[in-house]
Structures are given as structure tokens and as C-alpha cells.
Design a protein around this motif. Sequence first.
Motif, PDB file in Angstrom:
ATOM      1  N   VAL A  97       0.826  -1.258  -0.212  1.00 10.66           N
ATOM      2  CA  VAL A  97       0.000  -0.025  -0.031  1.00 10.66           C
ATOM      3  C   VAL A  97       0.896   1.525   0.019  1.00 10.66           C
ATOM      4  O   VAL A  97       0.588   2.141  -0.951  1.00 10.66           O
ATOM      5  N   ALA A  98       1.963   1.174   0.617  1.00  7.83           N
ATOM      6  CA  ALA A  98       2.988   2.291   0.859  1.00  7.83           C
ATOM      7  C   ALA A  98       3.660   2.571  -0.501  1.00  7.83           C
ATOM      8  O   ALA A  98       3.603   3.694  -1.150  1.00  7.83           O
ATOM      9  N   THR A  99       3.902   1.595  -1.380  1.00  9.33           N
ATOM     10  CA  THR A  99       4.250   1.713  -2.565  1.00  9.33           C
ATOM     11  C   THR A  99       3.384   2.208  -3.545  1.00  9.33           C
ATOM     12  O   THR A  99       3.673   2.969  -4.503  1.00  9.33           O
ATOM     13  N   LEU A 100       2.157   2.012  -3.491  1.00  6.84           N
ATOM     14  CA  LEU A 100       0.932   2.151  -4.146  1.00  6.84           C
ATOM     15  C   LEU A 100       0.832   3.708  -4.233  1.00  6.84           C
ATOM     16  O   LEU A 100       0.542   4.535  -5.112  1.00  6.84           O
ATOM     17  N   VAL A 101       0.835   4.308  -2.870  1.00  8.68           N
ATOM     18  CA  VAL A 101       0.861   5.578  -2.416  1.00  8.68           C
ATOM     19  C   VAL A 101       2.040   6.566  -3.198  1.00  8.68           C
ATOM     20  O   VAL A 101       1.994   7.361  -4.039  1.00  8.68           O
ATOM     21  N   ALA A 102       3.358   6.042  -3.134  1.00 12.81           N
ATOM     22  CA  ALA A 102       4.382   6.481  -3.718  1.00 12.81           C
ATOM     23  C   ALA A 102       4.312   6.414  -5.186  1.00 12.81           C
ATOM     24  O   ALA A 102       4.766   7.340  -6.004  1.00 12.81           O
ATOM     25  N   LEU A 103       3.834   5.405  -5.909  1.00 14.70           N
ATOM     26  CA  LEU A 103       3.616   5.213  -7.309  1.00 14.70           C
ATOM     27  C   LEU A 103       2.568   6.456  -7.759  1.00 14.70           C
ATOM     28  O   LEU A 103       2.911   6.882  -8.873  1.00 14.70           O
ATOM     29  N   VAL A 104       1.556   6.731  -7.134  1.00 20.34           N
ATOM     30  CA  VAL A 104       0.613   7.480  -7.570  1.00 20.34           C
ATOM     31  C   VAL A 104       1.288   8.756  -7.358  1.00 20.34           C
ATOM     32  O   VAL A 104       0.939   9.695  -8.506  1.00 20.34           O
ATOM     33  N   ILE A 105       1.694   9.453  -6.679  1.00 20.89           N
ATOM     34  CA  ILE A 105       2.464  10.755  -6.311  1.00 20.89           C
ATOM     35  C   ILE A 105       3.636  10.691  -7.356  1.00 20.89           C
ATOM     36  O   ILE A 105       3.774  11.609  -8.024  1.00 20.89           O
ATOM     37  N   GLY A 106       4.575   9.788  -7.337  1.00 26.96           N
ATOM     38  CA  GLY A 106       5.655   9.816  -8.244  1.00 26.96           C
ATOM     39  C   GLY A 106       5.370   9.796  -9.814  1.00 26.96           C
ATOM     40  O   GLY A 106       5.967  10.531 -10.387  1.00 26.96           O
ATOM     41  N   VAL A 107       4.322   8.846 -10.150  1.00 22.29           N
ATOM     42  CA  VAL A 107       4.096   8.916 -11.510  1.00 22.29           C
ATOM     43  C   VAL A 107       3.298  10.200 -11.933  1.00 22.29           C
ATOM     44  O   VAL A 107       3.646  10.650 -13.138  1.00 22.29           O
ATOM     45  N   GLY A 108       2.528  10.568 -11.150  1.00 21.31           N
ATOM     46  CA  GLY A 108       1.732  11.669 -11.443  1.00 21.31           C
ATOM     47  C   GLY A 108       2.652  12.958 -11.641  1.00 21.31           C
ATOM     48  O   GLY A 108       2.698  13.647 -12.475  1.00 21.31           O
ATOM     49  N   ILE A 109       3.525  13.141 -10.580  1.00 16.47           N
ATOM     50  CA  ILE A 109       4.465  14.502 -10.720  1.00 16.47           C
ATOM     51  C   ILE A 109       5.351  14.121 -11.824  1.00 16.47           C
ATOM     52  O   ILE A 109       5.695  15.084 -12.728  1.00 16.47           O
ATOM     53  N   GLY A 110       5.927  13.128 -11.964  1.00 13.02           N
ATOM     54  CA  GLY A 110       6.966  12.598 -13.157  1.00 13.02           C
ATOM     55  C   GLY A 110       6.349  13.010 -14.526  1.00 13.02           C
ATOM     56  O   GLY A 110       7.077  13.659 -15.398  1.00 13.02           O
ATOM     57  N   ALA A 111       5.141  12.355 -14.713  1.00 18.60           N
ATOM     58  CA  ALA A 111       4.729  12.499 -15.791  1.00 18.60           C
ATOM     59  C   ALA A 111       4.299  13.883 -16.280  1.00 18.60           C
ATOM     60  O   ALA A 111       4.361  14.402 -17.272  1.00 18.60           O
ATOM     61  N   GLY A 112       3.575  14.839 -15.257  1.00 24.31           N
ATOM     62  CA  GLY A 112       3.041  16.120 -15.427  1.00 24.31           C
ATOM     63  C   GLY A 112       4.410  16.942 -15.962  1.00 24.31           C
ATOM     64  O   GLY A 112       4.374  17.721 -16.820  1.00 24.31           O
TER      65      GLY A 112
END
Length: 290
Positions: A97-112
Motif C-alpha cells: 500500500v505504501a508503494t501504491l501511494v508512492a507510485l500515484v504521487i511519483g508517476v503523477g508528478i513525473g509525468a506532469g
Amino acid sequence: MTGTLTISAARPRPAGLVARLIRRPSAVVGLALLGLVAGAGLAAPVLYPGDPLDMIGAPLQWPGMDPAFPLGTDMLGRDIAAGITHGARISLMIGAVATLVALVIGVGIGAGAGYYGGRVEAALMRLTELFQTIPPFLFTLAIVAVLQPSIPTIVLAIGLTGWPGLARLVRAEVLRLRDGELVQASIVIGASDARIIGLHILPNVLAPVVVSASILVANAILTESSLAFLGLGDPNVVSWGGMVGAGREVIRTDWFVAAAPGLAIVAAVLALNLLGDGLNDALDLKRALR
């Protein structure tokens, strides 16, 4: 058509991925170890249906002394085997679950940042650099100490400190793909930014993200164990780190109390790292980053 072929080439085919994965000894060993840890966690309610924190035996029984306690008991008479199996569920759940949180934030910010560039990229990258200047474990420790130790707090704290490296990785991949023919053609025909990012960019960033995710889960398990070792784990659940922390009081005379959960942590983290190495080779990450 050429752009489609060029970009789609980075996408691994599921059947080919599995075939390449099972040819790599590190991946096979990692999957086997992870299967054992996950299996123990899934079987915990069946093997040990009671509360693993209950005191059900004589204190400090060594492994093998009583068949009812194959790994012995701790200072309070709690079953170490029950604690390890139930702890597997907690550790893997927190890690995932912690990795899922990090993925949502990291992928969102990196893609943007990678897709829009300009001021958006500058602002998002400065935010990422700000988080990278703070030692992750100390930041996690501070969040948990302020918000009080609990599983949701620990998951949130680990997720909030695990995304910066992933964001930079995703940004680099998006920058590479943004100028591709397929993306440019989609822009010309008026496709929305969300459609372009979701259908033409993120699927081709999947390989490095998957590899990074396996490492993030391992780091999350280590972080949670460290917090529990320091007494900042959720007191209502059993934790490998908490078991090691409690066992250090008798480490000289009854070392097995700390050694058994310690080996469980080693097995889980080693499994995820070996699996990450295997995925790195199977997905041909180096070629994808060229």
C-alpha cells in the motif's frame, strides 16, 4: 505507422516476459522466497487463528522444546511462529500500500513535469528536490511521531517519502517519449493531454516503474521494521521489527527470539531485490532507457 512501431516496441509482451523471467535464476529464487513469505501470511489465520500477541506458553522456550511452539516463545510466552506468520501479512500489506501511494504521487508528478515542461516542470522538480533534501527515514520518523503510530499513519509516511526518485525516473522517460512520432501525431489530431499520457506515454514507462516498485516494497518493509524496532510501530498488531526490538533484551541468552523475525525480514527483502533484478533483465530496462 512507423511511430507506432517504434514506441510500442518498448512494451513487453506478457508471455515473452514470463519466459524470460523464469530463465533468470535470481528471479526464480526471488519468486520462490516471496511465495513462501506471502503463503505464510495468507495461511496465518488458519495456522494460528488466535491473537499472536496472546501469552499462551511458558516464557523463553527454545525451538524444538515444545511441538506446539516450533520456533519457541518470547519473554512473555508469545508464540514466535504465530508472530512471524501474522507479521508477514502486516509487512507485505504495508509495503504494497505504501508503494501504491508512492507510485500515484511519483508517476503523477513525473509525468506532469516531463509532458508539460516549462514552469510546470520547474515547479514540480523543485518540489521533488525539496523532498530529496530531507533524509527519508528521519522524515518518516517525524511524521509517525507527530501523527501517532498506526498502520494508516505508517503507510502514509512511507508513501510520502518514497516517491521522489520514481518521479525523476518517470520524468526522464516521458521526456524521451514526448517528442516521438505517435505522440506528436496525437497532438496534431487534437487528442487530449490525458488521453496522450494515459494511452501513449505511461504504458511505455511501465518497465522501469515495475522494477522500481519491487525495490520500493522492499524499502517500505525495512522502514516499517525499523520504526517498529524503535517502538513506533502500531501497538495493536504484531510486527517483525517489533519482535526484533523486543528480542534484543535477551539477545545474549536467548538469541532466537530476535533471530527468527530478523531472518523473516531478510527473506522478504532479499526476495523482492532478487525479483527486481530479474525483472530488470527480463524487461530489458537498459535498452528501454537508451
